[in-house]
Design an enzyme around this catalytic site. Structure first.
Site, PDB file in Angstrom:
ATOM      1  N   TYR A   1      40.065 -30.883 -19.341  1.00 27.80           N
ATOM      2  CA  TYR A   1      40.732 -29.788 -20.054  1.00 27.80           C
ATOM      3  C   TYR A   1      42.022 -29.390 -19.322  1.00 27.80           C
ATOM      4  O   TYR A   1      43.111 -29.364 -19.912  1.00 27.80           O
ATOM      5  CB  TYR A   1      39.795 -28.581 -20.185  1.00 27.80           C
ATOM      6  CG  TYR A   1      40.506 -27.315 -20.581  1.00 27.80           C
ATOM      7  CD1 TYR A   1      41.179 -27.235 -21.790  1.00 27.80           C
ATOM      8  CD2 TYR A   1      40.521 -26.202 -19.728  1.00 27.80           C
ATOM      9  CE1 TYR A   1      41.860 -26.080 -22.152  1.00 27.80           C
ATOM     10  CE2 TYR A   1      41.193 -25.048 -20.085  1.00 27.80           C
ATOM     11  CZ  TYR A   1      41.872 -24.993 -21.292  1.00 27.80           C
ATOM     12  OH  TYR A   1      42.552 -23.860 -21.638  1.00 27.80           O
TER      13      TYR A   1
ATOM     14  N   ASN B   1      42.641 -34.237 -29.151  1.00 32.31           N
ATOM     15  CA  ASN B   1      43.081 -32.994 -29.811  1.00 32.31           C
ATOM     16  C   ASN B   1      44.237 -32.334 -29.079  1.00 32.31           C
ATOM     17  O   ASN B   1      45.197 -31.897 -29.696  1.00 32.31           O
ATOM     18  CB  ASN B   1      41.915 -32.000 -29.916  1.00 32.31           C
ATOM     19  CG  ASN B   1      40.917 -32.448 -30.962  1.00 32.31           C
ATOM     20  OD1 ASN B   1      41.213 -33.332 -31.765  1.00 32.31           O
ATOM     21  ND2 ASN B   1      39.737 -31.863 -30.951  1.00 32.31           N
TER      22      ASN B   1
ATOM     23  N   ALA C   1      43.871 -25.771 -29.650  1.00 31.10           N
ATOM     24  CA  ALA C   1      43.403 -26.719 -28.629  1.00 31.10           C
ATOM     25  C   ALA C   1      41.910 -26.510 -28.423  1.00 31.10           C
ATOM     26  O   ALA C   1      41.359 -25.467 -28.773  1.00 31.10           O
ATOM     27  CB  ALA C   1      44.128 -26.476 -27.302  1.00 31.10           C
TER      28      ALA C   1
ATOM     29  N   ILE D   1      23.902 -15.130 -13.291  1.00 25.31           N
ATOM     30  CA  ILE D   1      25.077 -15.084 -12.417  1.00 25.31           C
ATOM     31  C   ILE D   1      25.205 -16.456 -11.767  1.00 25.31           C
ATOM     32  O   ILE D   1      24.343 -16.858 -10.970  1.00 25.31           O
ATOM     33  CB  ILE D   1      24.925 -14.000 -11.331  1.00 25.31           C
ATOM     34  CG1 ILE D   1      24.693 -12.636 -11.977  1.00 25.31           C
ATOM     35  CG2 ILE D   1      26.141 -13.990 -10.410  1.00 25.31           C
ATOM     36  CD1 ILE D   1      24.392 -11.525 -10.974  1.00 25.31           C
TER      37      ILE D   1
ATOM     38  N   LYS E   1      46.166 -29.978 -20.415  1.00 26.44           N
ATOM     39  CA  LYS E   1      47.189 -28.920 -20.490  1.00 26.44           C
ATOM     40  C   LYS E   1      48.366 -29.229 -19.556  1.00 26.44           C
ATOM     41  O   LYS E   1      49.524 -29.000 -19.909  1.00 26.44           O
ATOM     42  CB  LYS E   1      46.563 -27.567 -20.138  1.00 26.44           C
ATOM     43  CG  LYS E   1      45.585 -27.041 -21.194  1.00 26.44           C
ATOM     44  CD  LYS E   1      46.327 -26.546 -22.422  1.00 26.44           C
ATOM     45  CE  LYS E   1      45.406 -25.988 -23.480  1.00 26.44           C
ATOM     46  NZ  LYS E   1      46.125 -25.408 -24.615  1.00 26.44           N
TER      47      LYS E   1
ATOM     48  N   SER F   1      39.095 -25.904 -25.545  1.00 24.29           N
ATOM     49  CA  SER F   1      39.315 -25.204 -24.276  1.00 24.29           C
ATOM     50  C   SER F   1      38.051 -24.961 -23.450  1.00 24.29           C
ATOM     51  O   SER F   1      38.004 -24.010 -22.676  1.00 24.29           O
ATOM     52  CB  SER F   1      40.004 -23.861 -24.566  1.00 24.29           C
ATOM     53  OG  SER F   1      39.175 -23.088 -25.388  1.00 24.29           O
TER      54      SER F   1
ATOM     55  N   ASP G   1      33.560 -24.492 -10.641  1.00 24.47           N
ATOM     56  CA  ASP G   1      34.082 -23.122 -10.562  1.00 24.47           C
ATOM     57  C   ASP G   1      34.722 -22.866  -9.192  1.00 24.47           C
ATOM     58  O   ASP G   1      34.008 -22.828  -8.184  1.00 24.47           O
ATOM     59  CB  ASP G   1      32.944 -22.106 -10.744  1.00 24.47           C
ATOM     60  CG  ASP G   1      32.763 -21.663 -12.180  1.00 24.47           C
ATOM     61  OD1 ASP G   1      33.687 -21.869 -12.989  1.00 24.47           O
ATOM     62  OD2 ASP G   1      31.693 -21.112 -12.490  1.00 24.47           O
TER      63      ASP G   1
ATOM     64  N   ARG H   1      37.583 -13.429 -10.399  1.00 26.00           N
ATOM     65  CA  ARG H   1      38.533 -13.866 -11.421  1.00 26.00           C
ATOM     66  C   ARG H   1      39.511 -12.744 -11.735  1.00 26.00           C
ATOM     67  O   ARG H   1      39.235 -11.566 -11.505  1.00 26.00           O
ATOM     68  CB  ARG H   1      37.799 -14.239 -12.727  1.00 26.00           C
ATOM     69  CG  ARG H   1      36.923 -15.472 -12.614  1.00 26.00           C
ATOM     70  CD  ARG H   1      37.762 -16.734 -12.523  1.00 26.00           C
ATOM     71  NE  ARG H   1      36.962 -17.934 -12.387  1.00 26.00           N
ATOM     72  CZ  ARG H   1      36.514 -18.425 -11.225  1.00 26.00           C
ATOM     73  NH1 ARG H   1      36.783 -17.810 -10.085  1.00 26.00           N
ATOM     74  NH2 ARG H   1      35.815 -19.547 -11.198  1.00 26.00           N
TER      75      ARG H   1
HETATM   76  N1  UDP Z   1      29.895 -16.600 -15.234  1.00 28.79           N
HETATM   77  C1  UDP Z   1      28.603 -16.238 -14.890  1.00 28.79           C
HETATM   78  N2  UDP Z   1      27.650 -16.226 -15.866  1.00 28.79           N
HETATM   79  C2  UDP Z   1      27.914 -16.557 -17.158  1.00 28.79           C
HETATM   80  C3  UDP Z   1      29.240 -16.916 -17.499  1.00 28.79           C
HETATM   81  C4  UDP Z   1      30.197 -16.926 -16.510  1.00 28.79           C
HETATM   82  O1  UDP Z   1      28.311 -15.940 -13.737  1.00 28.79           O
HETATM   83  O2  UDP Z   1      26.978 -16.542 -17.983  1.00 28.79           O
HETATM   84  C5  UDP Z   1      30.940 -16.604 -14.200  1.00 28.79           C
HETATM   85  C6  UDP Z   1      31.640 -17.940 -14.018  1.00 28.79           C
HETATM   86  O3  UDP Z   1      30.949 -18.746 -13.095  1.00 28.79           O
HETATM   87  C7  UDP Z   1      33.010 -17.502 -13.516  1.00 28.79           C
HETATM   88  C8  UDP Z   1      33.236 -16.142 -14.155  1.00 28.79           C
HETATM   89  O4  UDP Z   1      31.956 -15.705 -14.596  1.00 28.79           O
HETATM   90  O5  UDP Z   1      32.987 -17.337 -12.120  1.00 28.79           O
HETATM   91  C9  UDP Z   1      34.159 -16.183 -15.339  1.00 28.79           C
HETATM   92  O6  UDP Z   1      33.729 -17.234 -16.193  1.00 28.79           O
HETATM   93  P1  UDP Z   1      34.342 -17.484 -17.626  1.00 28.79           P
HETATM   94  O7  UDP Z   1      33.601 -18.645 -18.239  1.00 28.79           O
HETATM   95  O8  UDP Z   1      34.366 -16.209 -18.399  1.00 28.79           O
HETATM   96  O9  UDP Z   1      35.849 -17.875 -17.361  1.00 28.79           O
HETATM   97  P2  UDP Z   1      36.509 -19.049 -16.440  1.00 28.79           P
HETATM   98  O10 UDP Z   1      36.885 -18.376 -15.156  1.00 28.79           O
HETATM   99  O11 UDP Z   1      35.519 -20.130 -16.297  1.00 28.79           O
HETATM  100  O12 UDP Z   1      37.703 -19.446 -17.241  1.00 28.79           O
END
Ligand code: UDP
Length: 326
Positions: free
Chosen positions: A140, A91, A74, A206, A144, A76, A284, A220
């Protein structure tokens, strides 16, 4: 069992294939290698095939007496799905329907499906339970959730039994160091942090420091990729006797903030890892933490890699050994 894995050359898929081989299953992998890596598939049969290729799929099914399918192929990426929803529906749904059609033609009625925490959108309760409402906020997540609903209809109409696994944040790498996470472009936090530790990136951004969380950054639920992969083995084995189809969350039940991830990575790697505050990333949710009690109770799944330090240490081993990826 003789199991077909779609998307078996990807990050999750390659770890699932390895766990299946180690538990003495026979594995047939298909992957179109757009994102996957042929070297990541450590054994079994391999076919370079796209799920849109109906005739190609039929040939594979006629060559192997497949008993069950683990469907991971898929697209993602949340951001890409917002910009190009057609790609995601094409897809993840149309090609996914092709797979189901061929499965039914060959009377293969057991499926493990790779779903996502994105089906919940902005959750109302933490930890999130499987019974909580699914209101995805991007194409996305919707693709799913729609596929899960299609599976429920196929169960009713054609007795196709399925287990849908809703992943939270898959992280880490197989402890052998043979396979790991290598996306291009990379968008996930832990590999980006480790690429910064390696000096491949100057700094980590961040995304948002003013969320209503303990340190202002998003929280997370990180689950080790080997624990995630093992859940697929349990799920496919459970389908042998199953009368019901099931949906399970897969997370650790614990949440870590972006700052906590960076701090832990500094400790594990002994490197500085420059990080700077940046704008929030659209879509997010502040906190995503799973309740995974259902799969623990019903399939006996348990976490073996249960702290963030170990998760990051296994990822670091892969990144140090493979600084340029595969
Ligand atoms: N994140 C971040 N900086 C980055 C990439 C991700 O601060 O360069 C943060 C993003 O906003 C989220 C967490 O890290 O809160 C996890 O992001 P990721 O993309 O790994 O997974 P998601 O939770 O989006 O599936």
């Amino acid at each position: 069992m003789r199991i077909l894995v779609t998307g078996g050359a990807g990050y999750v898929g390659s770890h699932v294939v390895k766990e299946l081989l180690e538990t003495d299953h026979q594995v047939i992998t298909i992957d179109n290698l757009q994102k996957g890596h042929r070297e990541a598939v450590l054994g079994g049969e391999f076919y370079d095939c796209d799920l849109a290729d109906y005739q190609g799929l039929k040939q594979i099914f006629s060559r192997h007496d497949i008993e069950a399918v683990i469907h991971l192929a898929a697209d993602s990426l949340v951001g890409e799905s917002v910009e190009d929803p057609h790609k995601y529906y094409q897809n993840n749904l149309t090609s996914g329907l092709n797979l189901l059609e061929v499965m039914l033609e060959f009377s293969v009625k057991k499926l493990v499906f790779s779903s996502t925490a994105a089906v919940y959108g902005d959750p109302q309760n933490i930890p999130i339970k499987e019974s909580d409402p699914g209101e995805p906020t991007n194409p996305y997540g919707r693709s799913k959730l729609f596929y899960e609903k299609i599976l429920a209809d196929y169960h009713r109409a054609y007795e196709l039994k399925y287990v849908s696994l809703r992943y939270f944040n898959a992280a880490g790498a197989d402890s052998s160091g043979q396979i790991g996470e290598d996306h291009d472009p990379e968008t996930h936090l832990i590999p980006l942090v480790l690429q910064t530790a390696l000096g491949r990136r100057q700094k980590l951004e961040i995304y948002g420091t003013d969320y209503e969380t303990r340190d202002g950054t998003c929280i997370r639920d990180y689950i080790h990729i080997t624990d995630l992969a093992r859940a697929h083995v349990l799920a496919v084995e459970a389908l042998k006797q199953a009368k019901e189809s099931r949906i399970y969350n897969l997370g650790s039940g614990e949440g870590y903030s972006v700052r906590e991830v960076i701090e832990t990575a500094r400790k594990v790697t002994g490197r500085e890892i420059p990080a700077v505050p940046a704008e929030r990333r659209a879509g997010d949710p502040p906190v995503l933490i799973a309740s995974s009690e259902k799969i623990m109770d019903e399939l006996g799944w348990e976490r073996r890699f249960d702290d963030l330090e170990t998760i990051i240490a296994t990822a670091w081993k892969w990144h140090e050994n493979n600084p340029g990826g595969y």
